[in-house]
Design a protein around this motif. Structure first.
Motif, PDB file in Angstrom:
ATOM      1  N   LEU A   1       0.850  -1.190   0.000  1.00  0.00           N
ATOM      2  CA  LEU A   1       0.000   0.000   0.000  1.00  0.00           C
ATOM      3  C   LEU A   1       0.883   1.237   0.000  1.00  0.00           C
ATOM      4  N   VAL A   2       0.771   2.044  -1.075  1.00  0.00           N
ATOM      5  CA  VAL A   2       1.593   3.245  -1.241  1.00  0.00           C
ATOM      6  C   VAL A   2       0.684   4.459  -1.264  1.00  0.00           C
ATOM      7  N   HIS A   3       0.938   5.407  -0.368  1.00  0.00           N
ATOM      8  CA  HIS A   3       0.204   6.669  -0.393  1.00  0.00           C
ATOM      9  C   HIS A   3       0.968   7.662  -1.263  1.00  0.00           C
ATOM     10  N   LEU A   4       0.273   8.288  -2.178  1.00  0.00           N
ATOM     11  CA  LEU A   4       0.907   9.168  -3.154  1.00  0.00           C
ATOM     12  C   LEU A   4       0.557  10.637  -2.865  1.00  0.00           C
ATOM     13  N   PRO A   5       1.460  11.560  -3.197  1.00  0.00           N
ATOM     14  CA  PRO A   5       2.707  11.361  -3.967  1.00  0.00           C
ATOM     15  C   PRO A   5       3.954  11.150  -3.115  1.00  0.00           C
ATOM     16  N   ASP A   6       3.872  11.316  -1.792  1.00  0.00           N
ATOM     17  CA  ASP A   6       5.079  11.331  -0.961  1.00  0.00           C
ATOM     18  C   ASP A   6       5.172  10.189   0.032  1.00  0.00           C
ATOM     19  N   GLY A   7       4.347   9.164  -0.124  1.00  0.00           N
ATOM     20  CA  GLY A   7       4.404   8.049   0.813  1.00  0.00           C
ATOM     21  C   GLY A   7       3.510   8.302   2.014  1.00  0.00           C
ATOM     22  N   PRO A   8       3.605   7.434   3.010  1.00  0.00           N
ATOM     23  CA  PRO A   8       4.525   6.309   3.184  1.00  0.00           C
ATOM     24  C   PRO A   8       4.077   5.063   2.420  1.00  0.00           C
ATOM     25  N   THR A   9       4.905   4.002   2.551  1.00  0.00           N
ATOM     26  CA  THR A   9       4.635   2.725   1.902  1.00  0.00           C
ATOM     27  C   THR A   9       4.564   1.640   2.961  1.00  0.00           C
ATOM     28  N   ALA A  10       3.471   0.905   2.992  1.00  0.00           N
ATOM     29  CA  ALA A  10       3.287  -0.172   3.970  1.00  0.00           C
ATOM     30  C   ALA A  10       3.188  -1.508   3.246  1.00  0.00           C
TER      31      ALA A  10
END
Length: 336
Positions: free
Chosen positions: A185-194
């Motif tokens: 799971l990547v939140h855009l545009p700056d992360g985070p990534t889980a």
């Protein structure tokens, strides 16, 4: 569980200075036959004592009902949840510092309704029909999601593509040996990534008496995300859903955290009018009962890592990594 296994389980050290267990009382007896007989006798006496206590509580409850007084409080059993070890990162509801940090984090624009959710869903390179059925049901759960076939593109290119198309989140599901076993799971545009391990997947078609999803925006329920890490993960899940659900659809999506396992469930409310006979009344009256009907799918997530920024397998900086030997030192200590 066999007799010998029960003995071994009871022979552990007593917790919090409590009375010794039956296993501790009999562990010093060298003769196996005598030890077994003593263990069985003590076990039988303990069972009789508990039965007597239950009967006494039942009598007290009946007496309180007959006199119209408040019944005695029910004993609260000890569980792993209510004996959880206190974590120094547990967030209090009125923590101003945490609130200030969350007002400026990567999810702030979502919660201020500046960026409505727009989710891109894709998969690993080779998938089976199971994955396509799962994605189909997931698209019904997330009305703001769009599916794109992987087509051999590396993840970094997919992340850049999603950024350029103004997607807010990227979900990548992994399948191995015909089993769906992971979620990135990547939140855009700056992360985070889980990164999560996914298990216990059950599709809607395998749930008896399941309901059908509608196009209404579902409500969201987040349970037991109490630590700083739990708050962060909970906000990641919340960013996948609209802030203004359509209550008319009576749909609700739940992420329930229990012992660091996140259980995903999808239900709808059902209101039924029934005839019920109340105490002291001869005729039945109409009452409205509410219940839940599961829609599906259902699955379980286990957090493996949380990385700053978007996906970077080599030079990424990690906020948290699951290390069982260091973190799972106690059954009553949890990270989320």
């Amino acid at each position: 569980m066999g007799k010998r296994e029960r003995e071994n389980e009871d022979e552990g050290p007593s917790r919090g200075g409590s009375a010794p267990t039956i296993g501790q009382q009999t562990s010093q007896i060298a003769n196996k036959i005598v030890r077994g007989a003593k263990y069985a006798k003590l076990k039988h006496e303990k069972h009789k004592s508990k039965k007597k206590q239950r009967a006494m509580r039942q009598k007290e409850l009946e007496r309180a009902e007959a006199l119209g007084i408040e019944p005695p409080p029910k004993p609260v059993p000890k569980t792993i949840e209510n004996t959880r070890e206190k974590d120094e990162t547990t967030v209090q509801p009125d923590d101003a510092e945490v609130a200030a940090d969350e007002d400026q984090d990567e999810f702030a624009e979502h919660f201020t309704r500046v960026r409505p959710p727009n989710v891109l869903i894709t998969t690993s390179y080779k998938v089976t029909g199971l994955m396509y059925r799962f994605i189909s049901e997931l698209l019904e759960t997330l009305p703001c999601a769009t599916y794109y076939k992987r087509q051999g593109y590396p993840l970094k290119k997919i992340v850049e593509y999603a950024k350029n198309r103004e997607f807010t989140d990227l979900m990548v599901f992994n399948e191995d040996r015909k089993q769906i076993n992971g979620l990135l799971l990547v939140h855009l545009p700056d992360g985070p990534t889980a990164q999560f391990r996914l298990s216990n997947l059950v599709l809607s078609t395998d749930i008896k008496g399941h309901a059908r999803a509608t196009t209404h925006r579902p409500e969201l329920v987040l349970n037991n995300f109490d630590t700083r890490l739990g708050h962060r993960v909970g906000r990641m899940f919340a960013s996948l859903f609209h802030q203004d659900p359509t209550f008319r659809g009576r749909r609700v999506v739940t992420f329930h955290n229990q012992r660091d396992f996140v259980f995903f469930r999808h239900h709808r409310y059902i209101f039924e009018e029934r005839q019920k006979k109340e105490k002291g009344q001869k005729e039945k009256v109409k009452v409205v009962k509410a219940r839940l009907q599961e829609i599906g799918p259902r699955f379980t997530l286990k957090l493996q890592s949380l990385q700053k920024g978007t996906f970077d397998s080599k030079g990424g900086e990690f906020e948290w990594i699951h290390k069982p030997q260091e973190q799972e030192t106690s059954r009553r200590k949890f990270q989320l």
